[in-house]
Design an enzyme around this catalytic site. Structure first.
Site, PDB file in Angstrom:
ATOM      1  N   LYS A   1      40.158  50.627  50.919  1.00  0.00           N
ATOM      2  CA  LYS A   1      39.642  49.352  50.362  1.00  0.00           C
ATOM      3  C   LYS A   1      40.257  48.247  50.783  1.00  0.00           C
ATOM      4  CE  LYS A   1      38.466  47.889  45.784  1.00  0.00           C
ATOM      5  NZ  LYS A   1      38.608  48.191  44.253  1.00  0.00           N
TER       6      LYS A   1
ATOM      7  N   SER B   1      37.239  50.476  38.230  1.00  0.00           N
ATOM      8  CA  SER B   1      36.756  50.461  39.315  1.00  0.00           C
ATOM      9  C   SER B   1      36.982  51.815  40.546  1.00  0.00           C
ATOM     10  CB  SER B   1      37.238  49.307  40.180  1.00  0.00           C
ATOM     11  OG  SER B   1      36.721  48.052  39.656  1.00  0.00           O
TER      12      SER B   1
ATOM     13  N   SER C   1      34.417  48.413  41.196  1.00  0.00           N
ATOM     14  CA  SER C   1      34.529  47.603  42.484  1.00  0.00           C
ATOM     15  C   SER C   1      34.705  48.410  43.821  1.00  0.00           C
ATOM     16  CB  SER C   1      35.521  46.641  42.376  1.00  0.00           C
ATOM     17  OG  SER C   1      36.720  47.090  42.295  1.00  0.00           O
TER      18      SER C   1
END
Lengths: 489, 94
Positions: A79, A178, A154
């Site tokens: 990420k 997320s 997210s």
């Protein structure tokens, strides 16, 4: 080079150990898939073929010298919130579009030490603020199960990449859901560990009392393998939990007979799509067949988790993001007239609309005259929420429920309405406020879109959460389904 | 719930310049968000101690020893403007 590789970390490790293929073969395979399929998904912000192939060659050389390990030579997607030295770490923000991380996050350092190969950095909501991946400066990621739908956020890029088999596993972070929400929307497995398990060093801060990193993969067993590498005390994170290392695979096969599972009545409410509810009923029936007993519990204060969460997370964000001033790193506006102009214009240009909204809400909640009504009130609710969970765990071993009230929604459907978007996290934020571990695993489909089952454990009981998830995955094959267009892996 | 002047005051506190269109949209959006937040008032929290951190751990202390090495060049590498090891900003004192 083989045309078909095993899907899971476990399978890949066995193949590498047997010499069926090399890490370079495997890395080339995933890089080729990214090149071929990601233009339709936009799940990566940056891809690093040369760096990845060099790391893979290094892993192969280490293996030739006798090294081994469950993750040695296996690629992963990272990420874009975790710093990796020498690579752009953008947090999907224009503010950090040109930021090259000067050091490795502890998570990156640990995965590198375990021999994992970082293929690239995945797309996300800007500064992890969002539930749909639509706030990214680099454009939204699409859901591999339906390209017109969001992947959740997210950590939506990580979830979509794993679901489309562009990487066998990925890192994520979870401040209010997320990791779990995108795992649910994309039909993969993800776990948010207990707060303090995974070091926050080098993980770009959003809301520091809530942020927690964790793995996203295709099975609970793979989550355990990756969690083993990611967790551990880190003196560079002031809130790192001072605990001895554990093997999270140790209880995977333990029987579930007598396991007490609590079903919060507040999680099976009017907000829950009935079709998602019936998938969950069937999932709970599987757990009952394995010997678990389910009982209704109440977590009354969690009904106020969303407002408390949006005050506390926005307050912390307004403080954390004050570091982006156009002076030390990140975007700087052109030709500032004076220092004030430098600050206000750099921040106006560097941040997107959702980040600005949250900074302003946080600024308001922390401002003189409003602090008690908002921030202190939310902190009091936070304690009540934590106490609700603690009372529940006196009677049950695990709490189960939906990860999200619906399956993935369409791109643009909620983007113009912040409050509707926030309510996507209705079943996830309470867990962050309490700091508990929780996983989301695939539990069926509604309209050909995946449904997530959320399993919430007591503090530091990740091994138990993964045990239940693993036994469930031994009885079901929801986690093995793949979107038809992505081809064989 | 917040008018345009209040939004503008907040934007000054947060050091984020807003244009008129953004300010107008924020009047509606922040109003809706604060409506959501007002739901908290349905719960009586008198006598409940605020919780700042889930694990309620004390700050760790360590010996007062130098553990960091000088990384100025590495850390300043990505700064927008530097000179002789300093960060450059517009003139503050005339």
């Amino acid at each position: 080079m083989r045309s078909v590789f095993p899907a899971t970390l476990k399978g890949l490790a066995a193949g590498l150990a047997r010499g069926d293929f090399t890490s370079v073969d495997l890395t080339q395979h995933y890089l080729a898939r990214i090149a071929a399929l990601d233009p339709r998904l936009n799940s990566f912000i940056s891809v690093y073929p040369e760096r990845a192939l060099a790391a893979a060659a290094g892993a192969d050389a280490a293996r030739a010298r006798g090294a081994n390990g469950p993750l040695l030579g296996i690629p992963y997607a990272n990420k874009d919130i975790f710093c990796a030295a020498g690579t752009r770490t953008s947090c999907a923000s224009r503010m950090l579009d040109s930021f090259i991380a000067p050091y490795d996050a502890t998570v990156v350092e640990r995965l590198t030490a375990a021999g994992m190969v970082m293929s690239g950095k995945t797309n996300m909501d800007e500064f992890a603020m969002g539930s749909s991946n639509e706030t990214s400066y680099y454009g939204p990621t699409r859901n591999p199960w339906n390209l017109d739908c969001v992947p959740g956020g997210s950590s939506g890029g990580s979830a979509a990449a794993v679901a489309a088999r562009l990487a066998p596993a990925a890192t994520g972070t979870d401040t209010g859901g997320s990791i779990r929400l995108p795992a649910a929307f994309c039909g993969i497995s993800g776990i948010k560990p207990t707060y303090g398990r995974v070091s926050r060093y080098g993980m770009i801060a959003f809301a520091s009392s809530l942020d927690q990193g964790g793995p996203m993969a295709l099975s609970a067993e793979d989550l355990a393998l990756m969690l083993n590498a990611m967790c551990g005390f880190d003196g560079r994170d002031s809130t790192s939990a001072p605990r001895a290392d554990e093997d999270f695979t140790r209880e995977l096969d333990a029987p579930l007979r007598g396991l007490r599972i609590g079903l919060p009545r507040e999680f099976f409410d009017a907000a829950l799509d009935p079709a998602v509810g019936s998938c969950l009923e069937q999932a709970l029936a599987v757990l009952r067949r394995l010997g678990a007993e389910c009982r209704e519990i109440s977590l009354a204060s969690t009904a106020y988790a969303i407002p408390a969460y949006y005050i506390l997370s926005s307050a912390e964000c307004s403080s954390n993001l004050s570091r982006y001033d156009g002076v030390r790193f990140g975007h700087r506006c052109a030709d500032p007239a004076n220092l004030e102009d430098l600050y206000t214009r750099s921040r106006a240009e560097g941040f997107g609309a959702e980040v600005k909204r949250r900074i302003l809400v946080g600024t308001y909640a922390l401002s003189a005259g409003y602090y008690a009504a908002y921030y202190a009130k939310a902190q009091r609710l936070r304690r009540l929420i934590k106490e609700d969970f603690q009372a529940a765990f006196a009677d049950v071993d695990l709490i189960a429920g939906p990860t999200a009230p619906s399956v993935a929604f369409r791109l643009g459907q909620k983007a113009a309405d912040p409050v509707q978007m926030y309510l996507s996290d209705i079943y996830t934020t309470a867990v962050n406020l309490a700091g508990l571990p929780a996983a989301s695993i695939p539990a069926g489909f509604v309209n050909e879109l995946p449904v997530g089952l959320q399993l919430i454990g007591n503090y530091f009981s990740e091994a138990k959460v993964l045990n239940v998830a693993h036994r469930f995955q031994g009885e079901t094959d929801w986690h093995q389904h793949t979107p038809s267009w992505i081809g064989s892996t | 719930m917040l008018n345009a002047a209040q939004i503008e005051a907040l934007s000054r506190l947060a050091r984020i310049q807003l244009d008129a269109r953004e300010t107008a949209a924020l009047v509606t959006q922040l109003g809706e968000i604060l409506n959501l937040v007002e739901r908290m008032n349905a719960v009586a929290t008198d006598g409940v101690e605020p919780l700042a951190h889930p694990l309620e751990i004390d700050s760790r202390r360590r010996a007062d020893e130098i553990t960091e090495q000088d990384q100025r060049a590495n850390l300043q590498h990505g700064a927008p403007a530097t000179e002789a090891g300093y960060y450059l900003v517009p003139r503050v004192i005339e």
